[in-house]
Design a protein around this motif. Structure first.
Motif, PDB file in Angstrom:
ATOM      1  N   UNK A  47     -22.652  11.362   6.899  1.00 39.24           N
ATOM      2  CA  UNK A  47     -22.847  12.779   7.163  1.00 39.24           C
ATOM      3  C   UNK A  47     -22.195  13.679   6.134  1.00 39.24           C
ATOM      4  N   UNK A  48     -21.006  13.305   5.674  1.00 38.16           N
ATOM      5  CA  UNK A  48     -20.277  14.152   4.727  1.00 38.16           C
ATOM      6  C   UNK A  48     -20.675  13.906   3.269  1.00 38.16           C
ATOM      7  N   UNK A  49     -21.063  12.688   2.972  1.00 38.53           N
ATOM      8  CA  UNK A  49     -21.313  12.322   1.572  1.00 38.53           C
ATOM      9  C   UNK A  49     -22.725  11.774   1.375  1.00 38.53           C
ATOM     10  N   UNK A  50     -23.677  12.263   2.156  1.00 42.77           N
ATOM     11  CA  UNK A  50     -25.032  11.734   2.065  1.00 42.77           C
ATOM     12  C   UNK A  50     -25.665  12.032   0.700  1.00 42.77           C
ATOM     13  N   UNK A  51     -25.269  13.141   0.093  1.00 49.24           N
ATOM     14  CA  UNK A  51     -25.841  13.464  -1.212  1.00 49.24           C
ATOM     15  C   UNK A  51     -25.440  12.426  -2.244  1.00 49.24           C
ATOM     16  N   UNK A  52     -24.170  12.028  -2.223  1.00 48.73           N
ATOM     17  CA  UNK A  52     -23.713  11.026  -3.182  1.00 48.73           C
ATOM     18  C   UNK A  52     -24.354   9.667  -2.907  1.00 48.73           C
ATOM     19  N   UNK A  53     -24.429   9.275  -1.634  1.00 44.83           N
ATOM     20  CA  UNK A  53     -24.985   7.967  -1.285  1.00 44.83           C
ATOM     21  C   UNK A  53     -26.476   7.897  -1.602  1.00 44.83           C
ATOM     22  N   UNK A  54     -27.226   8.916  -1.176  1.00 37.72           N
ATOM     23  CA  UNK A  54     -28.656   8.917  -1.461  1.00 37.72           C
ATOM     24  C   UNK A  54     -28.904   9.092  -2.963  1.00 37.72           C
ATOM     25  N   UNK A  55     -28.072   9.894  -3.614  1.00 38.90           N
ATOM     26  CA  UNK A  55     -28.221  10.061  -5.056  1.00 38.90           C
ATOM     27  C   UNK A  55     -28.028   8.751  -5.789  1.00 38.90           C
ATOM     28  N   UNK A 124     -23.801  -1.432  -3.583  1.00 39.98           N
ATOM     29  CA  UNK A 124     -22.647  -2.054  -2.927  1.00 39.98           C
ATOM     30  C   UNK A 124     -21.341  -1.485  -3.480  1.00 39.98           C
ATOM     31  N   UNK A 125     -21.290  -1.203  -4.794  1.00 37.01           N
ATOM     32  CA  UNK A 125     -20.082  -0.640  -5.388  1.00 37.01           C
ATOM     33  C   UNK A 125     -19.898   0.826  -5.010  1.00 37.01           C
ATOM     34  N   UNK A 126     -20.999   1.539  -4.777  1.00 41.75           N
ATOM     35  CA  UNK A 126     -20.899   2.968  -4.487  1.00 41.75           C
ATOM     36  C   UNK A 126     -20.305   3.236  -3.108  1.00 41.75           C
ATOM     37  N   UNK A 127     -20.496   2.316  -2.166  1.00 36.47           N
ATOM     38  CA  UNK A 127     -19.990   2.552  -0.803  1.00 36.47           C
ATOM     39  C   UNK A 127     -18.467   2.581  -0.750  1.00 36.47           C
ATOM     40  N   UNK A 128     -17.756   1.575  -1.300  1.00 34.45           N
ATOM     41  CA  UNK A 128     -16.300   1.704  -1.370  1.00 34.45           C
ATOM     42  C   UNK A 128     -15.852   2.883  -2.234  1.00 34.45           C
ATOM     43  N   UNK A 129     -16.618   3.185  -3.295  1.00 32.53           N
ATOM     44  CA  UNK A 129     -16.259   4.321  -4.148  1.00 32.53           C
ATOM     45  C   UNK A 129     -16.300   5.627  -3.368  1.00 32.53           C
ATOM     46  N   UNK A 130     -17.309   5.790  -2.513  1.00 29.95           N
ATOM     47  CA  UNK A 130     -17.382   6.983  -1.666  1.00 29.95           C
ATOM     48  C   UNK A 130     -16.254   6.982  -0.637  1.00 29.95           C
ATOM     49  N   UNK A 131     -15.965   5.817  -0.057  1.00 28.09           N
ATOM     50  CA  UNK A 131     -14.925   5.734   0.969  1.00 28.09           C
ATOM     51  C   UNK A 131     -13.546   6.044   0.419  1.00 28.09           C
ATOM     52  N   UNK A 144     -18.248  11.481  -9.900  1.00 28.35           N
ATOM     53  CA  UNK A 144     -17.089  10.638  -9.621  1.00 28.35           C
ATOM     54  C   UNK A 144     -17.525   9.286  -9.061  1.00 28.35           C
ATOM     55  N   UNK A 145     -18.441   9.320  -8.098  1.00 26.62           N
ATOM     56  CA  UNK A 145     -18.914   8.074  -7.490  1.00 26.62           C
ATOM     57  C   UNK A 145     -19.637   7.220  -8.522  1.00 26.62           C
ATOM     58  N   UNK A 146     -20.443   7.835  -9.361  1.00 24.42           N
ATOM     59  CA  UNK A 146     -21.185   7.099 -10.390  1.00 24.42           C
ATOM     60  C   UNK A 146     -20.232   6.392 -11.347  1.00 24.42           C
ATOM     61  N   UNK A 147     -19.207   7.105 -11.817  1.00 23.86           N
ATOM     62  CA  UNK A 147     -18.268   6.499 -12.767  1.00 23.86           C
ATOM     63  C   UNK A 147     -17.501   5.348 -12.120  1.00 23.86           C
TER      64      UNK A 147
END
Length: 353
Positions: A47-55, A124-131, A144-147
């Motif tokens: 809910x809070x980071x859907x833009x980063x996850x979907x992106x 798989x790497x983006x999920x811990x990065x977002x968390x 930030x998540x991409x890097x």
């Protein structure tokens, strides 16, 4: 921030037996997590980071699609004349004519498989990065998540590949047995004696190797989170996952299985309306007054179908990994008293990446 080891810290004593609730700067309380905390934290992160996850999902799968389509186009351009001759020939083509096509498009298939695996590893790497930001309550950006994800993608890919090879053994055995059974049934059992041993070997092999494969899969399921949170390499992340899972295998297995089931159901629900639209698309094109209108309907249907497929794939890949990553955090809190370090990091400014 890297979630390193922390010394034990007992926390403030309670007054008269009353303990204050644990701090909750982000999506989960900084305390041992219950099932509701883990699932709620995963939903809150989406809910809070859907833009980063979907992106990340759209970028990873979009780049994979472009790479695969480019490889197919190059292969077709290189062998277009030969392919036309083989398809238009009135006589059966010889191996010398077919071999270059088999080798080329076989290489394209292997390349496509590798590209998809890299795309999944990036998710798989983006999920811990977002968390890393979601647990601390810090804002996050796609950059930030991409890097973070790109830096750790090869370690995650290595860990995922090793785990996938373990799980592939019983799947290949059961697939072999199934194919042999189908061939036997199609030929009306004329080759029953020839394929009977293969069917028996496949089924018995799957039964024998299935439980160990599941056991190892659960032991290594925290490896992507360890690779991102702690900067571990592939083998070190697998070893770290095995250490964290020890003593809590059944709980991690049950929660992970529940997360995969929930993600599969959510993906099906998301894609169902678009599947219905694709089903009724041909009837709409028949009723279209002009060819332009029919083409518009087809293109729109395909576009919505592709978006639904990407969203469904993102849910299937991301939600279970968010749950598993929260299980990693939970195991660190329970076994290594990570909560004080997280509370200290949450009180400070976001780390620069």
């Amino acid at each position: 921030m890297s979630y390193g080891s922390t010394p034990p810290y007992p926390g403030p004593p309670g007054w008269g037996g009353w303990m204050p609730p644990p701090p909750k700067p982000g999506v989960v309380p900084l305390a041992p997590l219950r099932l509701g905390d883990i699932l709620g934290g995963a939903f809150a992160t989406i809910g809070r980071h859907w833009k980063q996850l979907l992106g990340m999902a759209f970028t990873a799968y979009g780049l994979a699609l472009v790479a695969i389509a480019s490889a197919i186009a190059i292969a077709y351009t290189a062998h277009a004349d030969r392919l036309d001759r083989v398809l238009d020939s009135d006589v059966a083509p010889g191996w010398d004519d077919v071999a270059p096509l088999v080798y080329t498009f076989g290489a394209v298939y292997v390349f496509g498989l590798f590209v998809v695996l890299v795309a999944n590893a990036l998710i798989y790497a983006s999920c811990p990065a977002v968390l890393q930001d979601a647990v601390l309550g810090h804002p996050s950006t796609f950059g930030r998540v991409w890097r973070r994800s790109v830096r750790r993608v090869w370690s995650v890919l290595g860990a995922v590949l090793i785990t996938a090879l373990i799980v592939a053994v019983p799947l290949l055995l059961i697939g072999t047995a199934f194919v042999a059974l189908v061939v036997t049934l199609i030929t009306l059992s004329s080759h029953a004696g020839e394929f009977g041993w293969l069917i028996l070997f496949g089924f018995l092999g799957a039964v024998a190797t299935g439980p160990p494969a599941v056991w190892l899969w659960v032991k290594f399921c925290l490896a992507p989170a360890a690779a991102v949170f702690e900067g571990q390499g592939a083998v070190a992340a697998l070893t770290r996952s095995s250490q964290l899972v020890r003593g809590d295998w059944w709980r991690i297995f049950g929660i992970s299985l529940l997360a995969y089931i929930m993600a599969a159901v959510a993906s099906y629900v998301v894609q169902l309306p678009f599947s219905l639209l694709n089903a009724i698309g041909p009837s709409l094109t028949d009723d279209a007054s002009t060819s332009g209108a029919a083409l518009t309907i087809v293109i729109t249907s395909l576009a919505f179908g592709l978006v639904a497929l990407l969203v469904g794939q993102a849910l299937t890949a991301a939600f279970p990994q968010l749950v598993v990553s929260l299980l990693y955090v939970d195991r660190r809190i329970r076994g290594e008293n990570l909560a004080p370090a997280l509370a200290e990091a949450a009180a400070g400014p976001p780390a620069a990446h």
